[in-house]
Design a protein around this motif. Sequence first.
Motif, PDB file in Angstrom:
ATOM      1  N   ARG A 161       0.819  -1.218   0.000  1.00  0.00           N
ATOM      2  CA  ARG A 161       0.000   0.000   0.000  1.00  0.00           C
ATOM      3  C   ARG A 161       0.848   1.261   0.000  1.00  0.00           C
ATOM      4  N   THR A 162       1.847   1.290   0.901  1.00  0.00           N
ATOM      5  CA  THR A 162       2.653   2.512   1.035  1.00  0.00           C
ATOM      6  C   THR A 162       3.466   2.760  -0.232  1.00  0.00           C
ATOM      7  N   ASP A 185      -2.431   5.304   8.182  1.00  0.00           N
ATOM      8  CA  ASP A 185      -2.367   3.914   8.638  1.00  0.00           C
ATOM      9  C   ASP A 185      -2.195   3.893  10.160  1.00  0.00           C
ATOM     10  N   GLY A 188       0.628   0.745  11.094  1.00  0.00           N
ATOM     11  CA  GLY A 188       2.050   0.751  10.734  1.00  0.00           C
ATOM     12  C   GLY A 188       2.362   1.916   9.816  1.00  0.00           C
ATOM     13  N   SER A 190       4.235   4.553   7.784  1.00  0.00           N
ATOM     14  CA  SER A 190       5.625   4.433   7.317  1.00  0.00           C
ATOM     15  C   SER A 190       5.991   5.401   6.209  1.00  0.00           C
ATOM     16  N   ASP A 272      -2.759   6.878   2.340  1.00  0.00           N
ATOM     17  CA  ASP A 272      -2.291   5.517   2.636  1.00  0.00           C
ATOM     18  C   ASP A 272      -3.090   5.050   3.853  1.00  0.00           C
TER      19      ASP A 272
HETATM   20 MG   LIG Z   1       2.255   0.744   4.780  1.00  0.00          MG
END
Ligand SMILES: [Mg+2]
Length: 437
Positions: A161-162, A185, A188, A190, A272
């Motif tokens: 996803r990121t 998110d 997590g 990031s 995200d």
């Molecule tokens: Mg991610």
Amino acid sequence: MSIPVITLGPVASAYVPGLERLRGPVTVVRRCEDLPELVAACQTGLARAAILGPGTTDLTASLVDRLRSVGVAVIALTDGAPAGETLEGLEYVASTVEPAVLAEAVSRAVDRFDDDAARSRAGAGPLQLPVAAAPPPVEVPDGPGDGRIMAVWGPSGSPGRTTVAINLAAELAAAGSSVLLIDADTYGASIGASLGLLDESAGLAQACRIADQGGFSTRALGRVAVSVAIKGGRLRVLTGITRPDRWPELRPVALGRVLDAARSFVDVTVVDCGFCLEADEELSFDTLAPRRNGATLRCLEAADAVIAVGGADTIGVPRLVKALAELADAVPTAAPRVVFNRVRAAAVGHTPEAQLREAWERFGPSTPISAFLPADPAAADRALLAGTALLETAPGSSLRLAIAELAGVPVRGGRGRAPGRRLGDVRFSGNTDRLPR
Ligand SMILES: [Mg+2]
Ligand SMILES: Nc1ncnc2c1ncn2[C@@H]1O[C@H](COP(=O)(O)OP(=O)(O)O)[C@@H](O)[C@H]1O
């Protein structure tokens, strides 16, 4: 404008297709199965009306009052004539009526609610409805913006996803759009680390804090977002929470206001999202507790386009199938575009795209596959190490070209997208009132 409504119970949710076929007066933004879920959804400021199916709950004045206090008009579907005394502020409708009649009742209930609330504010009417909890107006000086919101979401297990969010944002920015990248998110975050941002400012939490206090403007958003230069463009970034236990700072109502302001701030906002959609179980009717997955749900509800990223292997495919079914239940307005990431022969067989298509046809929902993003560990690692997007460190890589194609922006020498195709031509699915200008 279409009235956003939430339904409770099977009889009410059976009306959803009929209401959607009317194309306009109401939009069902959530189907709930039990009362705590309904109350929690109403508290996010998501809906203007709730349709309660027969037998789903005891209709009490305090329930009606509770929902109205968060700005939601209440419609009760009844089998036959309402039993006992009718409640003030409640619109009763037989559960056998046509969807159009129900839609009219919804709009009547909302009008009555607004009249009552105005009277109550003026202190003139006999009805003193609690209006204090209605969300304060958002301060968006430039008026409601027409920027679009693209949510990048996918099941657990790091499908990418990121990576997709950062690179979609970078491609759009390099093609000339103003772009805000948000890390929402709650499990997590990031984006900060992936872009080599050293600051620990948790920009999104800051923005939500300001928005929660009532006023939130594009100016405030401009102050909180970090500006990141990338080749050929510039990204504005709201970094995510620095520790997973900070998730209560991303309250859905506040996040909704941040997204509203983002529409005036930039052409495209790429979010995200976390993976989990489950409504928190420990919620009871009386709690105002924030929900961990509320942030993800709010982003998906607000998005004009949802990119659903799945891993292209024997674990990723069934996970995505299950996650899409959950998405359809939780956010019926979302029209996801399915993207497989890390596509490679070693995981699914010689002709991986054909294999995935075949598996999808057999087991997947009717949603077609929109893109296959190849596995390219060298390119992905180089971008991570440099803290930037693929277009800088691996401009000719097949992964970069595939993401640029997904973004709908031309890359010279790329994989055959017609030259001259720009962001304005990109078809955004999702909420129909946000289709391309
Ligand atoms: Mg991610
Ligand atoms: N197509 C790809 N090929 C190779 N590695 C990838 C690809 N997409 C993502 N990765 C790598 O996989 C890891 C997880 O990706 P990430 O985007 O952070 O997943 P998520 O956000 O879904 O948890 C990262 O190290 C990233 O560089």
